[in-house]
Design a protein around this motif. Structure first.
Motif, PDB file in Angstrom:
ATOM      1  N   VAL A 156       0.775  -1.120   0.060  1.00 43.81           N
ATOM      2  CA  VAL A 156      -0.101   0.183  -0.158  1.00 43.81           C
ATOM      3  C   VAL A 156       1.117   1.216  -0.092  1.00 43.81           C
ATOM      4  O   VAL A 156       2.197   1.212   0.472  1.00 43.81           O
ATOM      5  CB  VAL A 156      -1.034  -0.180   1.180  1.00 43.81           C
ATOM      6  N   ALA A 157       0.419   2.250  -0.475  1.00 44.45           N
ATOM      7  CA  ALA A 157       0.969   3.632  -0.553  1.00 44.45           C
ATOM      8  C   ALA A 157       0.116   4.746  -0.196  1.00 44.45           C
ATOM      9  O   ALA A 157      -1.172   4.545  -0.155  1.00 44.45           O
ATOM     10  CB  ALA A 157       1.792   3.950  -1.797  1.00 44.45           C
ATOM     11  N   ALA A 158       0.597   5.911   0.065  1.00 46.08           N
ATOM     12  CA  ALA A 158      -0.281   7.193   0.460  1.00 46.08           C
ATOM     13  C   ALA A 158      -1.049   7.386  -0.852  1.00 46.08           C
ATOM     14  O   ALA A 158      -0.561   7.034  -2.068  1.00 46.08           O
ATOM     15  CB  ALA A 158       0.556   8.220   0.739  1.00 46.08           C
ATOM     16  N   PRO A 159      -2.264   7.643  -0.565  1.00 51.23           N
ATOM     17  CA  PRO A 159      -3.203   7.847  -1.719  1.00 51.23           C
ATOM     18  C   PRO A 159      -2.409   9.069  -2.723  1.00 51.23           C
ATOM     19  O   PRO A 159      -2.038  10.104  -2.199  1.00 51.23           O
ATOM     20  CB  PRO A 159      -4.634   8.350  -1.489  1.00 51.23           C
ATOM     21  N   ASN A 160      -2.470   8.927  -4.040  1.00 49.49           N
ATOM     22  CA  ASN A 160      -1.942  10.130  -4.887  1.00 49.49           C
ATOM     23  C   ASN A 160      -3.277  10.893  -5.321  1.00 49.49           C
ATOM     24  O   ASN A 160      -4.382  10.730  -4.745  1.00 49.49           O
ATOM     25  CB  ASN A 160      -1.312   9.621  -6.194  1.00 49.49           C
ATOM     26  N   SER A 161      -3.096  12.069  -6.139  1.00 51.75           N
ATOM     27  CA  SER A 161      -4.176  12.854  -6.494  1.00 51.75           C
ATOM     28  C   SER A 161      -5.260  12.220  -6.982  1.00 51.75           C
ATOM     29  O   SER A 161      -6.440  12.495  -6.773  1.00 51.75           O
ATOM     30  CB  SER A 161      -3.540  14.060  -7.217  1.00 51.75           C
TER      31      SER A 161
ATOM     32  N   ILE B 296      -7.439  10.270  -4.490  1.00 47.39           N
ATOM     33  CA  ILE B 296      -8.245  11.557  -3.592  1.00 47.39           C
ATOM     34  C   ILE B 296      -9.442  12.030  -4.308  1.00 47.39           C
ATOM     35  O   ILE B 296     -10.396  12.137  -3.781  1.00 47.39           O
ATOM     36  CB  ILE B 296      -7.206  12.520  -3.241  1.00 47.39           C
TER      37      ILE B 296
ATOM     38  N   TRP C 182      -6.082   6.542 -12.106  1.00 47.92           N
ATOM     39  CA  TRP C 182      -5.436   5.786 -11.144  1.00 47.92           C
ATOM     40  C   TRP C 182      -4.737   4.563 -11.603  1.00 47.92           C
ATOM     41  O   TRP C 182      -3.777   3.888 -11.365  1.00 47.92           O
ATOM     42  CB  TRP C 182      -6.116   5.765  -9.788  1.00 47.92           C
TER      43      TRP C 182
ATOM     44  N   ARG D 183       0.875  -4.255  -7.422  1.00 45.00           N
ATOM     45  CA  ARG D 183       0.623  -2.824  -7.627  1.00 45.00           C
ATOM     46  C   ARG D 183      -0.154  -2.942  -9.102  1.00 45.00           C
ATOM     47  O   ARG D 183      -1.020  -2.225  -9.210  1.00 45.00           O
ATOM     48  CB  ARG D 183       1.528  -1.643  -7.559  1.00 45.00           C
TER      49      ARG D 183
END
Length: 90
Positions: A20-25, A28, A60, A73
């Motif tokens: 997992v990773a921080a959400p990208n734009s 979001i 995405w 991923r």
């Protein structure tokens, strides 16, 4: 040292586990537009927000397919793209 199949599927280029990773734009925007479209319920606002959410999740998934840090991923991006297209065809 050559990478193992586990490394290619689940680790990043530095050898760290990366599922997992921080959400990208794009993610979001998708989340915000999806929630807002459910709140709008119907009308032009609902349709517009649904379209924005659809485009953002497609963006995405394509980013994950072509730039994902590991095979997991990339497979996740492929799965979400297929699921999104399938759900919009039905």
């Amino acid at each position: 040292m050559p990478k193992t199949l586990i490394d290619k599927w689940f680790k990043d280029k530095n050898g760290r586990l990366a599922l997992v990773a921080a959400p990208n734009s794009a993610l979001i925007i998708w989340g915000t537009a999806a929630v807002a479209s459910h709140l709008a319920r119907h009308g032009i606002l609902h349709s517009s927000l649904s379209l924005i959410a659809f485009i953002a999740i497609i963006a995405w998934s394509l980013l994950e397919i072509f730039q994902g840090i590991n095979y997991f991923r990339r497979a996740l991006g492929s799965f979400i793209l297929a699921l999104t297209i399938y759900s919009h065809l039905n």
